[in-house]
Design a protein around this motif. Structure first.
Motif, PDB file in Angstrom:
ATOM      1  N   GLU A 272       5.901  -0.626   0.934  1.00 53.94           N
ATOM      2  CA  GLU A 272       5.490  -0.521  -0.242  1.00 53.94           C
ATOM      3  C   GLU A 272       6.049  -0.978  -1.140  1.00 53.94           C
ATOM      4  O   GLU A 272       7.383  -1.235  -1.092  1.00 53.94           O
ATOM      5  CB  GLU A 272       5.417   0.799  -0.535  1.00 53.94           C
ATOM      6  CG  GLU A 272       5.105   1.536  -2.034  1.00 53.94           C
ATOM      7  CD  GLU A 272       4.991   2.744  -1.875  1.00 53.94           C
ATOM      8  OE1 GLU A 272       4.507   3.608  -3.403  1.00 53.94           O
ATOM      9  OE2 GLU A 272       4.649   3.588  -1.141  1.00 53.94           O
TER      10      GLU A 272
ATOM     11  N   TRP B 120      -2.964   2.651   7.389  1.00 52.56           N
ATOM     12  CA  TRP B 120      -3.844   1.080   6.563  1.00 52.56           C
ATOM     13  C   TRP B 120      -5.164   1.320   7.490  1.00 52.56           C
ATOM     14  O   TRP B 120      -6.170   0.492   6.810  1.00 52.56           O
ATOM     15  CB  TRP B 120      -3.024  -0.021   7.731  1.00 52.56           C
ATOM     16  CG  TRP B 120      -1.118   0.103   7.283  1.00 52.56           C
ATOM     17  CD1 TRP B 120      -0.042  -1.031   8.025  1.00 52.56           C
ATOM     18  CD2 TRP B 120      -0.887   0.624   6.002  1.00 52.56           C
ATOM     19  NE1 TRP B 120       0.969  -0.619   7.365  1.00 52.56           N
ATOM     20  CE2 TRP B 120       0.729   0.023   6.317  1.00 52.56           C
ATOM     21  CE3 TRP B 120      -1.191   1.955   5.035  1.00 52.56           C
ATOM     22  CZ2 TRP B 120       1.622   0.798   5.617  1.00 52.56           C
ATOM     23  CZ3 TRP B 120      -0.270   2.281   4.375  1.00 52.56           C
ATOM     24  CH2 TRP B 120       1.162   1.634   4.392  1.00 52.56           C
ATOM     25  N   GLN B 121      -5.474   1.451   9.162  1.00 58.67           N
ATOM     26  CA  GLN B 121      -7.057   1.910   8.639  1.00 58.67           C
ATOM     27  C   GLN B 121      -7.573   2.696   8.475  1.00 58.67           C
ATOM     28  O   GLN B 121      -8.587   1.961   8.775  1.00 58.67           O
ATOM     29  CB  GLN B 121      -6.533   1.674  10.565  1.00 58.67           C
ATOM     30  CG  GLN B 121      -6.205   0.638  11.772  1.00 58.67           C
ATOM     31  CD  GLN B 121      -6.979  -0.604  11.907  1.00 58.67           C
ATOM     32  OE1 GLN B 121      -7.716  -0.426  11.367  1.00 58.67           O
ATOM     33  NE2 GLN B 121      -5.790  -2.015  11.494  1.00 58.67           N
TER      34      GLN B 121
ATOM     35  N   ASP C 192       2.152   4.217  10.661  1.00 58.09           N
ATOM     36  CA  ASP C 192       1.742   2.918   9.383  1.00 58.09           C
ATOM     37  C   ASP C 192       0.786   2.456  10.282  1.00 58.09           C
ATOM     38  O   ASP C 192      -0.664   2.640   9.327  1.00 58.09           O
ATOM     39  CB  ASP C 192       2.685   2.672   8.815  1.00 58.09           C
ATOM     40  CG  ASP C 192       3.681   3.167   8.185  1.00 58.09           C
ATOM     41  OD1 ASP C 192       3.381   4.420   7.692  1.00 58.09           O
ATOM     42  OD2 ASP C 192       4.903   2.551   7.967  1.00 58.09           O
TER      43      ASP C 192
ATOM     44  N   MET D 112       0.705  -0.889  -0.150  1.00 61.06           N
ATOM     45  CA  MET D 112      -0.062   0.241  -0.144  1.00 61.06           C
ATOM     46  C   MET D 112       0.976   0.748  -0.052  1.00 61.06           C
ATOM     47  O   MET D 112       2.055   1.632   0.406  1.00 61.06           O
ATOM     48  CB  MET D 112      -0.797  -0.358   1.213  1.00 61.06           C
ATOM     49  CG  MET D 112      -2.493  -1.470   1.130  1.00 61.06           C
ATOM     50  SD  MET D 112      -3.279  -1.365   2.321  1.00 61.06           S
ATOM     51  CE  MET D 112      -2.386  -1.287   4.136  1.00 61.06           C
TER      52      MET D 112
ATOM     53  N   MET E 157       2.039  -6.933   1.516  1.00 63.25           N
ATOM     54  CA  MET E 157       0.835  -6.639   2.097  1.00 63.25           C
ATOM     55  C   MET E 157       0.186  -7.788   3.071  1.00 63.25           C
ATOM     56  O   MET E 157      -0.023  -9.380   2.493  1.00 63.25           O
ATOM     57  CB  MET E 157      -0.238  -5.965   1.635  1.00 63.25           C
ATOM     58  CG  MET E 157      -1.592  -5.802   2.637  1.00 63.25           C
ATOM     59  SD  MET E 157      -2.434  -4.681   1.726  1.00 63.25           S
ATOM     60  CE  MET E 157      -4.094  -4.721   2.302  1.00 63.25           C
TER      61      MET E 157
ATOM     62  N   ARG F  34       1.355   5.030   1.395  1.00 63.87           N
ATOM     63  CA  ARG F  34       1.015   5.375   2.470  1.00 63.87           C
ATOM     64  C   ARG F  34       0.177   7.245   2.015  1.00 63.87           C
ATOM     65  O   ARG F  34      -0.507   7.648   2.365  1.00 63.87           O
ATOM     66  CB  ARG F  34       2.193   5.700   3.379  1.00 63.87           C
ATOM     67  CG  ARG F  34       1.943   6.910   4.630  1.00 63.87           C
ATOM     68  CD  ARG F  34       3.664   7.453   5.770  1.00 63.87           C
ATOM     69  NE  ARG F  34       3.195   7.972   5.752  1.00 63.87           N
ATOM     70  CZ  ARG F  34       2.551   7.741   7.291  1.00 63.87           C
ATOM     71  NH1 ARG F  34       2.663   6.747   8.275  1.00 63.87           N
ATOM     72  NH2 ARG F  34       2.817   8.871   8.065  1.00 63.87           N
TER      73      ARG F  34
ATOM     74  N   ILE G 249      -3.543  -5.242   9.711  1.00 59.41           N
ATOM     75  CA  ILE G 249      -3.009  -4.729   8.227  1.00 59.41           C
ATOM     76  C   ILE G 249      -1.181  -5.113   8.565  1.00 59.41           C
ATOM     77  O   ILE G 249      -1.251  -3.979   9.737  1.00 59.41           O
ATOM     78  CB  ILE G 249      -3.801  -4.142   7.375  1.00 59.41           C
ATOM     79  CG1 ILE G 249      -5.340  -4.443   7.411  1.00 59.41           C
ATOM     80  CG2 ILE G 249      -2.982  -3.259   5.974  1.00 59.41           C
ATOM     81  CD1 ILE G 249      -5.726  -3.118   7.141  1.00 59.41           C
ATOM     82  N   ASP G 250      -0.390  -5.787   7.909  1.00 59.32           N
ATOM     83  CA  ASP G 250       0.602  -4.871   7.735  1.00 59.32           C
ATOM     84  C   ASP G 250       0.819  -4.884   6.364  1.00 59.32           C
ATOM     85  O   ASP G 250       1.184  -6.044   5.473  1.00 59.32           O
ATOM     86  CB  ASP G 250       1.744  -6.177   8.348  1.00 59.32           C
ATOM     87  CG  ASP G 250       3.277  -5.573   8.705  1.00 59.32           C
ATOM     88  OD1 ASP G 250       3.399  -4.581   8.443  1.00 59.32           O
ATOM     89  OD2 ASP G 250       3.958  -6.348   8.757  1.00 59.32           O
ATOM     90  N   SER G 251       1.997  -3.823   5.852  1.00 63.30           N
ATOM     91  CA  SER G 251       2.118  -3.633   4.656  1.00 63.30           C
ATOM     92  C   SER G 251       4.019  -2.862   4.757  1.00 63.30           C
ATOM     93  O   SER G 251       4.131  -1.792   5.544  1.00 63.30           O
ATOM     94  CB  SER G 251       1.325  -2.761   3.732  1.00 63.30           C
ATOM     95  OG  SER G 251       1.323  -2.488   3.107  1.00 63.30           O
TER      96      SER G 251
END
Length: 557
Positions: free
Chosen positions: A406, A362-363, A358, A336, A410, A338, A402-404
């Protein structure tokens, strides 16, 4: 003179298979779709035969019934494969398969057809499932529809046809029971647990010497009740493979449509989950999987330019962690962006800051109507999805993480309780009332120092715990617990967590930890704020099970 080859002796005839599928041959079928309001969905089935290599041919047949379509099909696929494929456009109950290969289905009701098709030999589908798990789909060599792979399926079908006894043996070791009967059995087992707890509590006042035999019998009853409870609960548990198995075909078709390549990896398929949860987790999981393929995994040329392999990797994993099950959807795609999320949030009028961590950024994608897709397609971009995913998971007392990164990928993790029928809880006392907190939400408990509690605007309180401030919820005020005159005030705090946020509940005492049978309060009474259910304690009193998710959200907002 030309050499005439000696005639090859025909092989001995194999026994008739359980599902009448000609070995290596093409079946002629009549498939009736309907009745349904939108016949365009039925017409979409013809596109499947056009787009999937090796599936077969299809032609329209005249149908006099309103709201129905009739097709003539030539295919080598089993009824089960066809039903699974059609399920993405029409409900299985609206599909009837008739023909030489399925004489039983011709006279059956639509529901019975689906059941009958499900009895196709397991061995015949095994190589296909193996190809799917390894990610060898129709968009690159090794696909089930690829000519190089097709011959490899024939021996498996032959062995399935030659061993009808295997399927018959499997049927003899299992029975089909209506889910309502299983629920009734679980409810009765729960009542038995409550009665046993009542007897155990009343027996504490008895003289052990004078009632030795009675107490020994109660100890046996306790052990047997727990064993029965675990056994009954295991009946409702089904493996995650039943959920995962529907994704390979769907993802293959989607990848074909989008021109992407990927490998699908399935982990923890044997992990078991309550059937009620499985039915409710399927739709949110489907959306997450489609998102990973659409938003996450890049086009082959983009991956090569970024130094990655041409085919992306999409992983579905399930595992037990403590008293919960964690289902993960991972991809090694673009991750994702940011800045893009923050820009979209500002465009929608959301109050966001560039200094947001972060995890909070993501939320933002769970906000209603939020979408980062630049173009609206039939796959994504409508702004409907992630907010519904979050809502559905929260309704099951679960959480979404969620953990992402770039350019790296993800990870979305869904954490759920193992079952909705029984739970581990911590009982706390407030005045003369007893409340149950889900043990999975409890972080810690401690005796509060009045100097650590600060009052802020509008009378709200914060408590400092190891340099972290968290809201305080006074249980006696929230639930209006009556106090006897001169009774001491609460001085114990229990920290509960939800969605990464914590609050401290102010209670009088900690009573203990035990398993509780969850009773639905809404269906028997009405919806009560901050309460998710109720249970019956050993002394016959009713205790409310607190909804820690709503309590945390209420304290935050």
């Amino acid at each position: 003179a030309p050499v005439v080859a000696a005639p090859v002796a025909p092989p001995p005839p194999a026994p008739a298979p359980v599902a009448a599928v000609p070995v290596g041959g093409t079946r002629a079928l009549e498939i009736r779709i309907g009745p349904m309001d939108n016949l365009d969905l039925a017409d979409a089935i013809k596109e499947l035969f056009r787009d999937i290599p090796g599936l077969g041919t299809i032609e329209d047949l005249p149908c006099t019934d309103a709201g129905c379509r009739l097709f003539g099909v030539q295919t080598q696929s089993t009824d089960e494969d066809l039903l699974d494929l059609f399920a993405f456009h029409v409900a299985k109950e609206q599909v009837q398969i008739r023909g030489q290969a399925a004489p039983v289905a011709a006279a059956a009701a639509p529901q019975a057809v689906a059941v009958e098709a499900a009895s196709a030999p397991v061995e015949a589908a095994a190589p296909l499932a193996a190809d799917m798990v390894s990610g060898n789909f129709g968009i690159f060599p090794g696909a089930p529809g690829d000519p190089e792979t097709r011959p490899a399926l024939a021996p498996a079908k032959a062995s399935a046809a030659a061993k009808p006894a295997v399927a018959a043996t499997m049927e003899s070791t299992s029975i089909r029971v209506a889910l309502g009967k299983v629920d009734q059995l679980i409810n009765l087992a729960g009542e038995l647990v409550i009665t046993q707890a009542m007897l155990a509590q009343n027996s504490r006042t008895l003289d052990p010497a004078a009632n030795q035999q009675l107490l020994a019998g109660l100890a046996d009853l306790d052990r047997n009740t727990r064993d029965l409870q675990e056994c009954v609960m295991s009946i409702r548990m089904i493996p995650m493979s039943t959920v995962f198995s529907r994704f390979p075909r769907m993802l293959r078709d989607l990848a074909n449509k989008m021109g992407k390549k990927f490998d699908l990896v399935l982990q923890g398929e044997a992990t078991e989950l309550d059937k009620g949860l499985v039915e409710k987790i399927t739709d949110p999981l489907t959306h997450l999987v489609r998102n990973s393929l659409d938003h996450g995994i890049e086009m082959p040329e983009q991956r090569i330019a970024a130094g990655k392999s041409e085919a992306g990797t999409l992983t579905l994993a399930a595992s037990h962690q403590g008293g919960s099950i964690v289902i993960e959807v991972r991809d090694d795609g673009r991750g994702m962006n940011r800045e893009k999320i923050l820009r979209k949030a500002r465009e929608r009028g959301m109050d966001v800051s560039d200094s947001l961590p972060d995890a909070d950024v993501w939320q933002l994608i769970f906000a209603p109507g939020f979408s980062t897709a630049d173009v609206v397609t039939d796959v994504s971009g409508r702004g409907v999805g992630m907010d519904v995913v979050k809502k559905n998971i929260t309704a099951l007392n679960g959480t979404v993480e969620i953990d992402s990164a770039e350019g790296v990928g993800m990870r979305v993790a869904i954490r759920l309780p193992l079952t909705l029928a029984i739970m581990d809880g911590m009982s706390v006392g407030v005045g003369q009332e007893v409340y149950i907190l889900p043990l999975s939400s409890v972080v810690e408990s401690f005796q509060v120092n009045p100097n650590d509690v600060n009052t802020v605007a509008q009378g709200s309180q914060l408590v400092k715990v190891r340099d972290e401030y968290m809201p305080v919820i006074a249980m006696e005020k929230t639930f209006r617990v009556p106090r006897a005159e001169g009774e001491k005030s609460s001085d114990i705090m229990v920290v509960v967590e939800s969605d990464g946020s914590r609050v401290a509940l102010l209670v009088d005492e900690l009573l203990g930890q035990h398993q509780v049978v969850v009773k639905n309060l809404e269906s028997n009474y009405r919806k009560v704020p901050n309460v998710s259910g109720a249970t019956i304690l050993g002394d016959g009193t009713v205790a409310l099970i607190l909804d820690t998710i709503s309590m945390v959200n209420r304290a935050r907002y």
